[in-house]
Design a protein around this motif. Structure first.
Motif, PDB file in Angstrom:
ATOM      1  N   LEU A  71       7.038  -0.516  -3.886  1.00 31.29           N
ATOM      2  CA  LEU A  71       6.347  -1.681  -4.470  1.00 31.29           C
ATOM      3  C   LEU A  71       4.862  -1.122  -4.396  1.00 31.29           C
ATOM      4  CD1 LEU A  71       6.734  -3.828  -1.041  1.00 31.29           C
ATOM      5  CD2 LEU A  71       7.461  -4.628  -2.785  1.00 31.29           C
ATOM      6  N   VAL A  73       0.896  -1.688  -4.790  1.00 31.28           N
ATOM      7  CA  VAL A  73      -0.089  -1.828  -4.253  1.00 31.28           C
ATOM      8  C   VAL A  73      -1.475  -2.027  -5.000  1.00 31.28           C
ATOM      9  CG1 VAL A  73      -0.834  -2.154  -1.560  1.00 31.28           C
ATOM     10  CG2 VAL A  73       1.517  -2.311  -2.262  1.00 31.28           C
ATOM     11  N   THR A 130       3.505  -4.016   3.360  1.00 32.19           N
ATOM     12  CA  THR A 130       3.283  -2.598   2.697  1.00 32.19           C
ATOM     13  C   THR A 130       3.270  -1.874   3.397  1.00 32.19           C
ATOM     14  OG1 THR A 130       1.193  -3.893   2.958  1.00 32.19           O
ATOM     15  CG2 THR A 130       2.096  -4.882   0.315  1.00 32.19           C
ATOM     16  N   LEU A 133      -1.321  -1.542   4.760  1.00 28.68           N
ATOM     17  CA  LEU A 133      -1.796  -1.172   3.179  1.00 28.68           C
ATOM     18  C   LEU A 133      -2.323  -2.037   2.068  1.00 28.68           C
ATOM     19  CD1 LEU A 133       1.282   0.889   0.944  1.00 28.68           C
ATOM     20  CD2 LEU A 133      -0.714   2.514   2.553  1.00 28.68           C
ATOM     21  N   HIS A 135      -3.681  -3.828   0.043  1.00 29.97           N
ATOM     22  CA  HIS A 135      -3.512  -4.305  -0.381  1.00 29.97           C
ATOM     23  C   HIS A 135      -3.725  -5.211  -1.437  1.00 29.97           C
ATOM     24  CE1 HIS A 135      -2.230  -7.953   1.295  1.00 29.97           C
ATOM     25  NE2 HIS A 135      -1.812  -7.200   2.342  1.00 29.97           N
ATOM     26  N   VAL A 139       0.415  -7.906  -4.437  1.00 25.99           N
ATOM     27  CA  VAL A 139       1.674  -6.299  -4.532  1.00 25.99           C
ATOM     28  C   VAL A 139       2.754  -7.165  -5.517  1.00 25.99           C
ATOM     29  CG1 VAL A 139       3.662  -5.643  -3.178  1.00 25.99           C
ATOM     30  CG2 VAL A 139       1.582  -6.480  -1.896  1.00 25.99           C
ATOM     31  N   GLN A 141       6.813  -5.969  -6.980  1.00 25.44           N
ATOM     32  CA  GLN A 141       7.748  -5.490  -6.659  1.00 25.44           C
ATOM     33  C   GLN A 141       8.523  -4.963  -8.459  1.00 25.44           C
ATOM     34  OE1 GLN A 141      11.101  -7.644  -4.647  1.00 25.44           O
ATOM     35  NE2 GLN A 141      11.239  -5.831  -3.379  1.00 25.44           N
TER      36      GLN A 141
END
Length: 313
Positions: A71, A73, A130, A133, A135, A139, A141
């Motif tokens: 991910l 972020v 996440t 986090l 983000h 986000v 992927q």
């Protein structure tokens, strides 16, 4: 009395105390979101179902194996990854997110690239994905990377009718160094990079970005045991050249760089590991009149690959 007259006035326009709300209401809200982002739209439901099917599948190992999905972020990181062509499967956008310039650019880049699912998700879901986090509502992927097998790199050179030129990394753990090496290998006509399966950098989003697109055309192979992979290359007729600060020869003195060769580069701090160093046919050093103790893997690879390409031209 004057204030009352102003309140009772029939004139159109913003009234006292409106705070410019009408003016803000007339401002544009950006481009219409793609169908995949519209709540309840058939395309959004189809994209959500496809993503659920994709994430539920267990990764299958073949060839050199696969990495796990990753991910990216945060708004800046997501936009930079999309700009640099980092592979992506899904762009998650937080519901009711502030539609600023970076969000709009991320949506535009994802739509232009094609093949990227656009998913709208509530903030708690993105927080969960996440692990809390920051983000910022975006986000990305990154799908698992498909590694080649070490033998595939030599086979590709044979198909081209050329002597193999391969770089192996021993103990390099910074993905940006891996990306820089991939870029150098591509620039100087190499056939790929070999990394160990454990305790080494892999093809993450950071490596993709540093490679500046070279990772799309230069394979990276993953070896279960790097020493055995080097021994296999030697049996196939390749010379294994290790780069070491205390090498017995300078790179300009090694004629083997002009033939079938594997160049082994260790970590900046520890250099080559003992077993890998003993497996090398010759260890070479880069002369540094300036007195620097070592170079990072990306810079060192570029210098040695230039010498190899010069001898092959």
């Amino acid at each position: 009395m004057a204030a009352n007259n102003r309140r009772m006035s029939g004139k159109k326009g913003a009234q006292v105390g409106s705070g410019g709300q009408r003016r803000r209401g007339l401002e544009g809200k950006g481009p219409t979101p793609p169908a995949e982002m519209r709540k309840g739209h058939a395309k959004q439901r189809a994209a959500q179902a496809k993503t659920r099917r994709t994430t539920s599948r267990a990764p299958q190992r073949k060839g050199g194996g696969r990495s796990t999905s990753e991910l990216v972020v945060g708004r800046n990181s997501v936009v930079e990854a999309l700009r640099e062509g980092v592979p992506a499967s899904t762009l998650y956008v937080q519901q009711f997110v502030d539609n600023d310039e970076r969000v709009r650019e991320a949506l535009q880049l994802a739509a232009e690239r094609g093949g990227i699912n656009l998913m709208e998700a509530p903030r708690p879901e993105l927080d969960r994905m996440t692990n809390g986090l920051n983000h910022q509502g975006l986000v990305l992927q990154v799908p698992p990377y498909e590694y080649a097998h070490p033998e595939d790199l030599a086979a590709e050179a044979a198909d081209e009718g050329r002597d193999p030129l391969i770089v192996a990394l021993d103990g390099v753990t910074d993905p940006r160094n891996l990306g820089a090496v991939v870029r150098s290998v591509s620039a100087f006509g190499g056939h790929g990079v070999v990394v160990p399966e454990r305790r080494a950098a892999g093809m993450t989003a950071g490596a993709w970005k540093t490679s500046a697109g070279a990772a799309a055309r230069t394979p990276v192979a993953r070896a279960t045991n790097l020493t055995r992979a080097l021994e296999s290359y030697k049996k196939a007729g390749m010379v294994v050249v290790g780069l070491a600060a205390d090498g017995e020869a300078e790179i300009g003195e090694v004629a083997a760089l002009g033939g079938p060769v594997v160049i082994v580069i260790g970590s900046e701090g520890k250099g080559l590991s003992r077993l890998v160093g003993e497996t090398c046919d010759v260890r070479v050093r880069i002369p540094m009149p300036g007195g620097a103790e070592s170079l990072n893997a990306g810079v060192a690879a570029g210098i040695v690959l230039y010498e190899a390409a010069r001898r092959r031209s």
